[in-house]
Motif scaffolding. Structure first.
Motif, mmCIF file in Angstrom:
data_model
loop_
_atom_site.group_PDB
_atom_site.id
_atom_site.type_symbol
_atom_site.label_atom_id
_atom_site.label_comp_id
_atom_site.label_asym_id
_atom_site.label_seq_id
_atom_site.Cartn_x
_atom_site.Cartn_y
_atom_site.Cartn_z
ATOM 1 N N ARG A 238 0.813 -1.217 0.000
ATOM 2 C CA ARG A 238 0.000 0.000 0.000
ATOM 3 C C ARG A 238 0.846 1.265 0.000
ATOM 4 N NH1 ARG A 238 -4.078 -2.031 4.677
ATOM 5 N NH2 ARG A 238 -2.108 -2.951 5.339
ATOM 6 N N PHE A 239 2.127 1.142 -0.254
ATOM 7 C CA PHE A 239 3.000 2.318 -0.342
ATOM 8 C C PHE A 239 2.661 3.089 -1.615
ATOM 9 C CE2 PHE A 239 6.945 4.372 -1.797
ATOM 10 C CZ PHE A 239 7.269 5.119 -0.673
ATOM 11 N N GLY A 240 2.434 4.378 -1.465
ATOM 12 C CA GLY A 240 2.126 5.200 -2.633
ATOM 13 C C GLY A 240 0.674 5.607 -2.660
ATOM 14 N N GLU A 241 -0.010 5.271 -3.729
ATOM 15 C CA GLU A 241 -1.384 5.726 -3.931
ATOM 16 C C GLU A 241 -2.317 5.271 -2.813
ATOM 17 O OE1 GLU A 241 -1.754 3.971 -7.716
ATOM 18 O OE2 GLU A 241 -1.162 5.772 -8.817
ATOM 19 N N LEU A 276 7.008 8.459 -7.021
ATOM 20 C CA LEU A 276 5.608 8.640 -7.391
ATOM 21 C C LEU A 276 5.147 9.956 -6.777
ATOM 22 C CD1 LEU A 276 2.762 6.066 -7.414
ATOM 23 C CD2 LEU A 276 2.442 8.192 -6.153
ATOM 24 N N ILE A 277 4.620 10.856 -7.600
ATOM 25 C CA ILE A 277 4.261 12.201 -7.145
ATOM 26 C C ILE A 277 2.764 12.412 -7.299
ATOM 27 C CG2 ILE A 277 4.739 14.667 -7.385
ATOM 28 C CD1 ILE A 277 7.333 13.889 -8.843
ATOM 29 N N GLN A 278 2.133 12.937 -6.244
ATOM 30 C CA GLN A 278 0.708 13.261 -6.284
ATOM 31 C C GLN A 278 0.492 14.681 -5.780
ATOM 32 O OE1 GLN A 278 -0.898 9.842 -3.979
ATOM 33 N NE2 GLN A 278 -1.965 9.291 -5.861
ATOM 34 N N ASN A 279 -0.432 15.373 -6.417
ATOM 35 C CA ASN A 279 -0.772 16.737 -6.026
ATOM 36 C C ASN A 279 -2.235 16.766 -5.598
ATOM 37 O OD1 ASN A 279 -1.448 19.485 -5.863
ATOM 38 N ND2 ASN A 279 0.072 20.046 -7.408
ATOM 39 N N CYS A 280 -2.455 16.848 -4.292
ATOM 40 C CA CYS A 280 -3.813 16.828 -3.732
ATOM 41 C C CYS A 280 -4.280 18.259 -3.457
ATOM 42 C CB CYS A 280 -3.847 15.996 -2.458
ATOM 43 S SG CYS A 280 -3.294 14.294 -2.667
ATOM 44 N N GLY A 281 -4.753 18.932 -4.497
ATOM 45 C CA GLY A 281 -5.267 20.288 -4.351
ATOM 46 C C GLY A 281 -4.226 21.318 -3.977
ATOM 47 N N ASN A 302 0.279 20.187 -11.833
ATOM 48 C CA ASN A 302 -0.817 20.884 -11.169
ATOM 49 C C ASN A 302 -1.686 19.890 -10.404
ATOM 50 O OD1 ASN A 302 -0.232 23.570 -12.115
ATOM 51 N ND2 ASN A 302 -0.891 22.897 -14.152
ATOM 52 N N PRO A 303 -2.625 20.368 -9.581
ATOM 53 C CA PRO A 303 -3.455 19.440 -8.791
ATOM 54 C C PRO A 303 -4.147 18.397 -9.659
ATOM 55 C CG PRO A 303 -3.792 21.694 -8.061
ATOM 56 C CD PRO A 303 -2.946 21.777 -9.290
ATOM 57 N N ILE A 313 -10.900 10.672 -1.915
ATOM 58 C CA ILE A 313 -9.812 10.306 -2.829
ATOM 59 C C ILE A 313 -9.970 8.868 -3.320
ATOM 60 C CG2 ILE A 313 -7.326 9.826 -2.920
ATOM 61 C CD1 ILE A 313 -6.819 12.376 -1.469
ATOM 62 N N GLU A 314 -10.497 8.003 -2.460
ATOM 63 C CA GLU A 314 -10.673 6.604 -2.857
ATOM 64 C C GLU A 314 -11.619 6.471 -4.049
ATOM 65 O OE1 GLU A 314 -11.319 2.329 -0.605
ATOM 66 O OE2 GLU A 314 -12.345 4.103 0.180
ATOM 67 N N THR A 315 -12.580 7.399 -4.163
ATOM 68 C CA THR A 315 -13.551 7.334 -5.259
ATOM 69 C C THR A 315 -13.045 8.016 -6.525
ATOM 70 O OG1 THR A 315 -14.646 9.397 -4.594
ATOM 71 C CG2 THR A 315 -15.417 7.353 -3.568
ATOM 72 N N GLU A 316 -11.907 8.716 -6.420
ATOM 73 C CA GLU A 316 -11.352 9.416 -7.570
ATOM 74 C C GLU A 316 -10.460 8.481 -8.386
ATOM 75 O OE1 GLU A 316 -11.716 12.851 -8.422
ATOM 76 O OE2 GLU A 316 -13.358 12.741 -6.967
ATOM 77 N N GLU A 317 -10.375 8.772 -9.665
ATOM 78 C CA GLU A 317 -9.434 8.028 -10.492
ATOM 79 C C GLU A 317 -8.026 8.459 -10.105
ATOM 80 O OE1 GLU A 317 -8.196 7.452 -15.206
ATOM 81 O OE2 GLU A 317 -10.022 8.538 -14.651
ATOM 82 N N GLN A 318 -7.227 7.499 -9.662
ATOM 83 C CA GLN A 318 -5.886 7.823 -9.177
ATOM 84 C C GLN A 318 -5.006 8.286 -10.336
ATOM 85 O OE1 GLN A 318 -4.250 7.971 -6.344
ATOM 86 N NE2 GLN A 318 -5.661 7.154 -4.842
ATOM 87 N N THR A 319 -4.548 9.513 -10.225
ATOM 88 C CA THR A 319 -3.638 10.054 -11.230
ATOM 89 C C THR A 319 -2.343 10.444 -10.542
ATOM 90 O OG1 THR A 319 -4.663 12.224 -10.943
ATOM 91 C CG2 THR A 319 -5.457 10.873 -12.760
ATOM 92 N N SER A 320 -1.269 9.859 -10.966
ATOM 93 C CA SER A 320 0.036 10.118 -10.366
ATOM 94 C C SER A 320 1.059 10.312 -11.472
ATOM 95 C CB SER A 320 0.455 8.946 -9.469
ATOM 96 O OG SER A 320 -0.551 8.648 -8.522
ATOM 97 N N TYR A 321 2.155 10.922 -11.085
ATOM 98 C CA TYR A 321 3.253 11.102 -12.027
ATOM 99 C C TYR A 321 4.452 10.332 -11.488
ATOM 100 C CZ TYR A 321 6.716 13.362 -15.016
ATOM 101 O OH TYR A 321 7.721 13.600 -15.917
#
Length: 398
Positions: A238-241, A276-281, A302-303, A313-321
């Motif tokens: 579960r590391f990451g997203e 793995l990079i995520q931008n949460c708002g 960008n976010p 966030i669990e219901t969102e499509e996970q988008t990461s870079y």
């Protein structure tokens, strides 16, 4: 019936009460009978300049408090003194009784409302069913301010101790240059570098709470407690997203529904050599990737996810870079206090200048980079107030 006891030849009982209790600021003064002459009251106030009011009783029962200003009005003329009535006739404000062992903050709303509605400035204080003394609204407001300042200082120390552990941390494979300045005693910015024990994995995060002062600092504690709990939790796959989902749910359960936390998250896996990079708002994340012939490719993320604490966030499509870790890779996270800072004339720093500042220090050393951030920020705001906290996390891989 409430009894009246004399405080003559008794020690100062204020010391028996805690700093937050009403008894600690109560003036111990014996009440006088309503039939007492006005001359006696005038003489009393003359001999006791520190007393702004005196309690009035009739037949051993407290009936009100006589304000010094009321006495001064009564004695403005000889005619007023000639037509003097019993003192209870001049008590215009209702008698509000407080308990000496009760807490000041708990009663401050009640007394300020009575002051607004009736003009009452002084209140009777009782202890163990006996009259104890009187307390003024001004003294209560002063003590509330002192208590707030004390609490803010304690919160500041706790928050700074939490943040100090993650300032300018170094690792064999990367270093983090952290620049932080709070707009107030405590703030809503938080930054963290977390090592997943025994897994060669690291979480680097920059957070910004939607709020200010104590409420915001308490929400940053929620983030800190998440990472504290994470020490005793095996993330496994579960590391990451999936970690972001856990964080979102955890913060959602701890913070008020009208508060959220933006986050720029970097999940560093030194085994797979990937970030793995995520931008949460959050504000824009800048990524500098070294290329051929000493060229550097700059990218802006960008976010791509909602803020933490909304529980969605669990219901969102996970988008990461995802970016491979190579020597010279640089990732810069910052909060919107940087873009929102203003000059003395109210001119904002904004996004373009933020991007240019971050790019301009790319080839500088760690020490020179921190100094460049300080110089640029101080030069811009000069004598202006910071509207928001500023945090910059400059991550450089070797």
């Amino acid at each position: 019936m409430i009894t009246i006891e004399s405080f003559e030849d008794k020690p100062n009982l204020q010391e028996e009460f805690a700093y937050r209790q009403i008894g600690s600021i109560t003036i111990q003064v014996d009440p006088i009978d309503a039939s007492t002459s006005l001359e006696f009251v005038m003489d009393y106030f003359k001999k006791n300049p520190a007393h702004a009011a005196i309690p009035i009783e009739r037949n051993g029962v407290m009936i009100g408090i006589l304000d010094r200003s009321q006495v001064e009005k009564m004695t403005e003329s000889a005619w007023g003194r000639f037509w003097q009535k019993d003192l209870d006739a001049y008590i215009t404000s209702p008698l509000l009784t407080l308990r000496a062992d009760d807490y000041i903050e708990k009663n401050i709303t009640k007394v300020t409302e009575l002051n607004t509605e009736k003009g009452a400035r002084f209140f009777a204080v009782f202890y163990r069913k006996s009259f104890f003394g009187i307390v003024g609204l001004r003294e209560m407001l002063t003590r509330v301010t002192e208590l707030r300042n004390r609490d803010m200082e304690k919160a500041r120390i706790v928050q700074q101790n939490l943040l100090a552990r993650d300032v300018s941390k170094k690792h064999p494979r990367y270093s983090i240059i952290t620049w932080n300045r709070m707009a107030n005693e405590v703030g809503g910015d938080f930054f963290k570098e977390f090592d997943v024990e025994g897994q060669n994995r690291h979480i680097i995060g920059c957070f910004d709470v939607s709020g200010k002062n104590v409420a915001a600092s308490l929400s940053t504690m929620a983030i800190g407690s998440f990472f504290t709990a994470l020490k005793y939790f095996d993330l496994g796959d579960r590391f990451g997203e999936k970690t972001t989902i856990l964080m979102d749910k955890y913060i959602d359960n701890l913070t008020p529904s009208d508060m959220f936390i933006t986050a720029a998250l970097c999940y560093v896996d030194l085994t797979s050599n990937e970030v793995l990079i995520q931008n949460c708002g959050h504000t824009t994340i800048y990524i500098f990737v070294p290329g051929e012939n000493n060229k550097v490719v700059g990218k802006a993320l960008n976010p791509n996810l909602p803020p933490l604490g909304m529980g969605i966030i669990e219901t969102e499509e996970q988008t990461s870079y995802r970016v491979p870790i190579v020597s010279g890779l640089r990732i810069v996270l910052y909060t919107d206090g940087l873009t929102d800072m203003v000059t003395s004339d109210g001119v904002r720093f904004e996004d373009d200048k933020t991007r240019d500042l971050i790019a301009s220090v790319h080839t500088k050393s760690e020490a020179d980079t921190a100094e460049a951030y300080t110089k640029a920020i101080d030069s811009w705001i000069h004598e202006a107030m910071l509207p928001d906290d500023i945090t910059i996390m400059d991550i450089r891989f070797r």
